[in-house]
Scaffold this motif. Sequence first.
Motif, mmCIF file in Angstrom:
data_model
loop_
_atom_site.group_PDB
_atom_site.id
_atom_site.type_symbol
_atom_site.label_atom_id
_atom_site.label_comp_id
_atom_site.label_asym_id
_atom_site.label_seq_id
_atom_site.Cartn_x
_atom_site.Cartn_y
_atom_site.Cartn_z
ATOM 1 N N ASP A 162 42.221 51.458 33.969
ATOM 2 C CA ASP A 162 41.545 51.820 35.216
ATOM 3 C C ASP A 162 41.928 50.836 36.314
ATOM 4 N N ALA A 163 42.655 51.325 37.322
ATOM 5 C CA ALA A 163 43.154 50.450 38.386
ATOM 6 C C ALA A 163 42.023 49.753 39.126
ATOM 7 N N GLY A 164 40.904 50.448 39.312
ATOM 8 C CA GLY A 164 39.780 49.842 40.013
ATOM 9 C C GLY A 164 39.189 48.681 39.256
ATOM 10 N N SER A 165 39.092 48.806 37.940
ATOM 11 C CA SER A 165 38.588 47.729 37.101
ATOM 12 C C SER A 165 39.477 46.492 37.187
ATOM 13 N N ILE A 166 40.784 46.734 37.213
ATOM 14 C CA ILE A 166 41.733 45.609 37.310
ATOM 15 C C ILE A 166 41.672 44.969 38.695
ATOM 16 N N ALA A 167 41.681 45.796 39.742
ATOM 17 C CA ALA A 167 41.681 45.277 41.110
ATOM 18 C C ALA A 167 40.461 44.407 41.386
ATOM 19 N N ALA A 168 39.346 44.719 40.742
ATOM 20 C CA ALA A 168 38.107 43.967 40.974
ATOM 21 C C ALA A 168 38.183 42.528 40.473
ATOM 22 N N VAL A 169 39.083 42.262 39.523
ATOM 23 C CA VAL A 169 39.139 40.910 38.941
ATOM 24 C C VAL A 169 40.374 40.130 39.387
ATOM 25 N N ILE A 170 41.268 40.751 40.157
ATOM 26 C CA ILE A 170 42.501 40.073 40.565
ATOM 27 C C ILE A 170 42.289 38.970 41.601
ATOM 28 N N PRO A 171 41.362 39.123 42.556
ATOM 29 C CA PRO A 171 41.238 38.078 43.584
ATOM 30 C C PRO A 171 41.109 36.679 42.981
ATOM 31 N N ALA A 220 46.645 48.521 40.947
ATOM 32 C CA ALA A 220 45.700 47.453 41.275
ATOM 33 C C ALA A 220 46.334 46.373 42.135
ATOM 34 N N LEU A 221 47.624 46.157 41.948
ATOM 35 C CA LEU A 221 48.321 45.102 42.690
ATOM 36 C C LEU A 221 48.667 45.520 44.120
ATOM 37 N N SER A 271 46.780 46.173 46.527
ATOM 38 C CA SER A 271 45.926 45.456 47.474
ATOM 39 C C SER A 271 45.991 43.939 47.272
ATOM 40 N N HIS A 272 46.780 43.500 46.290
ATOM 41 C CA HIS A 272 46.934 42.059 46.023
ATOM 42 C C HIS A 272 48.406 41.768 45.729
ATOM 43 N N PRO A 273 49.292 41.991 46.716
ATOM 44 C CA PRO A 273 50.734 41.946 46.458
ATOM 45 C C PRO A 273 51.282 40.564 46.120
ATOM 46 N N ARG A 274 50.510 39.509 46.365
ATOM 47 C CA ARG A 274 51.024 38.167 46.067
ATOM 48 C C ARG A 274 50.775 37.740 44.625
ATOM 49 N N THR A 275 49.929 38.457 43.923
ATOM 50 C CA THR A 275 49.659 38.133 42.526
ATOM 51 C C THR A 275 50.811 38.622 41.664
#
Length: 232
Positions: free
Chosen positions: A52-61, A103-104, A106-110
């Motif tokens: 689930d991309a949303g689940s991953i995106a929530a923990v990437i920051p 998920a990445l 919105s967080h392209p630097r990770t």
Amino acid sequence: MHIGVIGATGSIGSRVVTEALDRGHHVTAFSRATQIVEDRKNVVWKSIDVLDAGSIAAVIPGLDVLISGFQPRNGAKDIADTVARSIADPTVYATAARALLKALESHPRTRLIVIGGAGSLEIEPGLVRADSDELLHESLDALGLPREYAGAVRGHRDALNVLRTSNRLWTYFSPAEDIAPGERTGRFRTGGDQPVLDADGRSHISVEDAAVALLDEAELPRFVQRRFTIGY
């Protein structure tokens, strides 16, 4: 660095967590259930759904690198269950790759490092084991795995192909063909799209040294938007 590890209780993932902590990094260890497996400084346990991309995106920051050792269930505890689930749905690896890439967005630097399989390596120029039933069955027989697992090997190859279409900061790690728990030596050779063979023509590595290679890549990226492998 702050490193996320998906599949943190698995065979490779658990060694990656230990290696990262031993090097002084902060680790967020992800599993399907929020359970503290080991109480160590600088590690936080969280749950995640890697499909689930949303689940991953929530923990990437806050993460510098996300290392995914995703497998269906925990192969370290019940390899037969993981093999059966992989056979039942070999598309799950490509599905996870798509979710990670989404998920990445919105967080392209990770940076993302995906732990995959060895079946997509070129055993000869232009010849990939995953593309040949005969070669795959020969390899699976030698490893004691059912021939039906060929679909899962191809599933790992498909996940690599998904990553290759992306402009995110991804890296794909193909371990040696023979990987098992053993000794952490820190001494191995690195390759690209072909397996690294020893003097006897064998492709092998310990899980512990695989963790070393993964942390080396996390700390000093050499294979961004590329695949790499290792062996003795």
